[in-house]
Design a protein around this motif. Structure first.
Motif, PDB file in Angstrom:
ATOM      1  N   SER A   1     -85.708 -66.390 -68.113  1.00 43.10           N
ATOM      2  CA  SER A   1     -87.148 -66.573 -68.252  1.00 43.10           C
ATOM      3  C   SER A   1     -87.937 -65.382 -67.735  1.00 43.10           C
ATOM      4  O   SER A   1     -89.082 -65.172 -68.121  1.00 43.10           O
ATOM      5  CB  SER A   1     -87.593 -67.829 -67.499  1.00 43.10           C
ATOM      6  OG  SER A   1     -87.341 -67.674 -66.104  1.00 43.10           O
ATOM      7  N   GLY A   2     -87.324 -64.618 -66.837  1.00 44.73           N
ATOM      8  CA  GLY A   2     -88.028 -63.526 -66.184  1.00 44.73           C
ATOM      9  C   GLY A   2     -88.648 -63.929 -64.864  1.00 44.73           C
ATOM     10  O   GLY A   2     -89.415 -63.172 -64.276  1.00 44.73           O
ATOM     11  N   ILE A   3     -88.282 -65.091 -64.341  1.00 46.55           N
ATOM     12  CA  ILE A   3     -88.882 -65.568 -63.101  1.00 46.55           C
ATOM     13  C   ILE A   3     -88.217 -64.918 -61.895  1.00 46.55           C
ATOM     14  O   ILE A   3     -87.000 -64.698 -61.868  1.00 46.55           O
ATOM     15  CB  ILE A   3     -88.799 -67.104 -63.004  1.00 46.55           C
ATOM     16  CG1 ILE A   3     -89.695 -67.620 -61.878  1.00 46.55           C
ATOM     17  CG2 ILE A   3     -87.351 -67.572 -62.803  1.00 46.55           C
ATOM     18  CD1 ILE A   3     -89.878 -69.125 -61.890  1.00 46.55           C
ATOM     19  N   LEU A   4     -89.024 -64.601 -60.902  1.00 45.12           N
ATOM     20  CA  LEU A   4     -88.527 -64.099 -59.630  1.00 45.12           C
ATOM     21  C   LEU A   4     -88.456 -65.281 -58.674  1.00 45.12           C
ATOM     22  O   LEU A   4     -89.487 -65.843 -58.297  1.00 45.12           O
ATOM     23  CB  LEU A   4     -89.468 -63.020 -59.099  1.00 45.12           C
ATOM     24  CG  LEU A   4     -88.985 -62.203 -57.906  1.00 45.12           C
ATOM     25  CD1 LEU A   4     -87.720 -61.428 -58.259  1.00 45.12           C
ATOM     26  CD2 LEU A   4     -90.074 -61.249 -57.457  1.00 45.12           C
ATOM     27  N   ASN A   5     -87.251 -65.673 -58.313  1.00 43.56           N
ATOM     28  CA  ASN A   5     -87.074 -66.871 -57.502  1.00 43.56           C
ATOM     29  C   ASN A   5     -87.383 -66.604 -56.024  1.00 43.56           C
ATOM     30  O   ASN A   5     -87.218 -65.477 -55.538  1.00 43.56           O
ATOM     31  CB  ASN A   5     -85.654 -67.415 -57.664  1.00 43.56           C
ATOM     32  CG  ASN A   5     -85.470 -68.167 -58.952  1.00 43.56           C
ATOM     33  OD1 ASN A   5     -86.365 -68.891 -59.398  1.00 43.56           O
ATOM     34  ND2 ASN A   5     -84.310 -68.016 -59.597  1.00 43.56           N
ATOM     35  N   PRO A   6     -87.822 -67.628 -55.290  1.00 44.57           N
ATOM     36  CA  PRO A   6     -88.250 -67.470 -53.891  1.00 44.57           C
ATOM     37  C   PRO A   6     -87.059 -67.411 -52.932  1.00 44.57           C
ATOM     38  O   PRO A   6     -86.787 -68.357 -52.180  1.00 44.57           O
ATOM     39  CB  PRO A   6     -89.124 -68.707 -53.657  1.00 44.57           C
ATOM     40  CG  PRO A   6     -88.552 -69.739 -54.573  1.00 44.57           C
ATOM     41  CD  PRO A   6     -88.066 -68.998 -55.789  1.00 44.57           C
ATOM     42  N   VAL A   7     -86.372 -66.281 -52.930  1.00 46.36           N
ATOM     43  CA  VAL A   7     -85.137 -66.148 -52.160  1.00 46.36           C
ATOM     44  C   VAL A   7     -85.396 -66.281 -50.656  1.00 46.36           C
ATOM     45  O   VAL A   7     -84.573 -66.844 -49.927  1.00 46.36           O
ATOM     46  CB  VAL A   7     -84.444 -64.809 -52.486  1.00 46.36           C
ATOM     47  CG1 VAL A   7     -83.258 -64.565 -51.566  1.00 46.36           C
ATOM     48  CG2 VAL A   7     -83.968 -64.807 -53.936  1.00 46.36           C
ATOM     49  N   ALA A   8     -86.530 -65.771 -50.184  1.00 46.51           N
ATOM     50  CA  ALA A   8     -86.802 -65.815 -48.741  1.00 46.51           C
ATOM     51  C   ALA A   8     -86.854 -67.255 -48.235  1.00 46.51           C
ATOM     52  O   ALA A   8     -86.249 -67.587 -47.207  1.00 46.51           O
ATOM     53  CB  ALA A   8     -88.107 -65.082 -48.428  1.00 46.51           C
ATOM     54  N   GLU A   9     -87.566 -68.138 -48.936  1.00 47.33           N
ATOM     55  CA  GLU A   9     -87.658 -69.519 -48.457  1.00 47.33           C
ATOM     56  C   GLU A   9     -86.338 -70.259 -48.656  1.00 47.33           C
ATOM     57  O   GLU A   9     -85.993 -71.148 -47.875  1.00 47.33           O
ATOM     58  CB  GLU A   9     -88.817 -70.266 -49.128  1.00 47.33           C
ATOM     59  CG  GLU A   9     -88.651 -70.568 -50.599  1.00 47.33           C
ATOM     60  CD  GLU A   9     -89.848 -71.334 -51.145  1.00 47.33           C
ATOM     61  OE1 GLU A   9     -89.645 -72.457 -51.630  1.00 47.33           O
ATOM     62  OE2 GLU A   9     -90.991 -70.803 -51.114  1.00 47.33           O
ATOM     63  N   ILE A  10     -85.566 -69.874 -49.675  1.00 47.20           N
ATOM     64  CA  ILE A  10     -84.234 -70.458 -49.858  1.00 47.20           C
ATOM     65  C   ILE A  10     -83.331 -70.052 -48.696  1.00 47.20           C
ATOM     66  O   ILE A  10     -82.574 -70.871 -48.161  1.00 47.20           O
ATOM     67  CB  ILE A  10     -83.646 -70.013 -51.209  1.00 47.20           C
ATOM     68  CG1 ILE A  10     -84.416 -70.665 -52.360  1.00 47.20           C
ATOM     69  CG2 ILE A  10     -82.157 -70.346 -51.297  1.00 47.20           C
ATOM     70  CD1 ILE A  10     -84.115 -70.081 -53.721  1.00 47.20           C
ATOM     71  N   SER A  11     -83.431 -68.797 -48.278  1.00 53.07           N
ATOM     72  CA  SER A  11     -82.643 -68.324 -47.136  1.00 53.07           C
ATOM     73  C   SER A  11     -83.007 -69.083 -45.864  1.00 53.07           C
ATOM     74  O   SER A  11     -82.125 -69.512 -45.104  1.00 53.07           O
ATOM     75  CB  SER A  11     -82.865 -66.820 -46.947  1.00 53.07           C
ATOM     76  OG  SER A  11     -82.237 -66.372 -45.763  1.00 53.07           O
TER      77      SER A  11
END
Length: 396
Positions: free
Chosen positions: A156-166
């Motif tokens: 889709s081209g979405i940038l996922n919220p890796v910081a909050e997942i971490s």
């Protein structure tokens, strides 16, 4: 960030189209030229090349404490994801796979092939997995040992919220693995600020090398602890790392020409200003292209908040005269290869923003799209109502 000369982004020297894809992508002529020399994989010069590549990649990841190492792996990005999952997840471990597109689902499929335990949060075509969902899943299943997240889901081209997942992962005492295939090198993934155990990327993405190898950047304590985990001889990251530590050599024949090209790509990356500079150019590419396409009547799947500077998904026009395969060929004939869509609910296509291109080239992309629509007799690029309704789900 250093300024680039006005002629930094000429047309491809061989006359081929620009690749508006998430990799392989359009590369600099000097990157291609670096492959004209042969190298001996056992030779000291090539060992020094490998060490330089690994040292530079660890630096790009922001490791200032010497806690991480880089391990190159022959093959495409998917080889590296499989290597990461098969090496760092113990055979009695369990993975929480976060999916919102094809690459998260491919990670789940990899776990199935490995015959290792996993559970899946599938958000559909594009909805981002959020920290609270991860926290709830980990609280509900104490057997989960690892979480894998896709940094930029190019479906889709979405940038996922890796910081909050971490944050959610480590608050629950688990470990995070990141597939940063299409983001690393242009989008910050500083291991001093975003905690993770390992991440993977590939030579032919944001650093603008050519296909042939990927790399794993992993915490040294994890590398030391994962001996014997791997399901595969050739995809054993621990064995590759141990051999590099001992001899400076890859265990099996490396893609020598590709490594030479990657060193030149890294030089250009540093010259441009590193992650910040590369990311700024890609962001400008996206902004110019998206504004132009919207002026033509196209609509993006994602609202601006979720748009990555890597690739953008557009809804196909509702006009019955619009046929994507014809649009694709007309764009190719005008010098631009775009990418088919991967949405399952509505028709779409994608336009990449990465590679050896600048805003002036993206302006030409928009002009080519305008000409293609006119040639096809498409009166309006507006999407069907179903597409707008689908996008509303994300806003909700």
């Amino acid at each position: 960030m250093s300024s680039l000369p006005n002629d930094a982004f000429p047309n491809p020297a061989k006359g081929e189209p620009f690749l508006l894809t998430p990799g392989p992508l359009t590369t600099a002529f000097s990157v291609k030229e670096a492959m004209l020399r042969d190298w001996g994989s056992w030779d000291g010069d090539f060992r020094a090349m490998t060490k330089s590549v690994c040292d530079q990649l660890v630096a790009l990841a922001g490791d200032v404490a010497g806690e991480f190492d880089c391990v190159p792996i022959q093959g495409s990005g998917s080889y590296c994801v499989e290597a990461m999952l098969g090496t760092f997840v113990p055979r009695d471990g369990k993975v929480l796979v976060l999916a919102n597109g094809a690459y998260g689902l491919r990670a789940a499929e990899t776990m199935r092939y490995l015959d290792r335990a996993y559970t899946l949060i599938d958000k559909g075509d594009y909805m981002p997995p959020r920290g609270d969902e991860v926290a709830a899943a980990l609280a509900a299943d104490p057997e989960i040992t690892h979480v894998i997240a896709i940094h930029c889901e190019t479906s889709s081209g979405i940038l996922n919220p890796v910081a909050e997942i971490s944050e959610a992962t480590y608050a629950a005492g688990r470990k995070l693995l990141v597939d940063s295939m299409s983001a690393f090198g242009a989008i910050d993934l500083d291991v001093c600020r975003i905690r993770l155990e390992a991440m993977v990327s590939s030579a032919n993405k944001c650093i603008e090398g050519v296909p042939g190898f990927g790399f794993v950047i992993a915490r040294k304590t994890e590398l030391e602890a994962c001996k014997g985990n791997s399901h595969s001889l050739s995809l054993d990251i621990h064995a590759q790392w141990a051999n590099l530590e001992k001899t400076g050599q890859w265990r099996y024949t490396p893609p020598t020409h590709v490594v030479a090209a990657f060193l030149e790509a890294l030089r250009l990356h540093a010259e441009e200003g590193g992650v910040a500079g590369r990311g700024a150019r890609y962001t400008n590419n996206r902004d110019v292209m998206v504004a132009g396409m919207r002026d033509l009547g196209f609509e993006t799947l994602l609202k601006d908040r979720w748009l990555s500077p890597i690739i953008v998904t557009f809804f196909c026009p509702a006009d019955p005269k619009f046929v994507f395969t014809e649009f694709y060929e007309r764009m190719k004939n005008k010098g631009f290869i775009i990418y088919p869509g991967k949405l399952t609910v509505v028709e779409s296509f994608r336009v990449g923003c990465i590679g050896r291109m600048d805003a002036a080239i993206m302006t030409r992309v928009v002009e080519a799209a305008k000409e293609a629509l006119a040639e096809m007799g498409v009166g309006s690029a507006a999407p069907p109502a179903a597409a707008i309704a689908e996008r509303a789900k994300l806003a909700a």
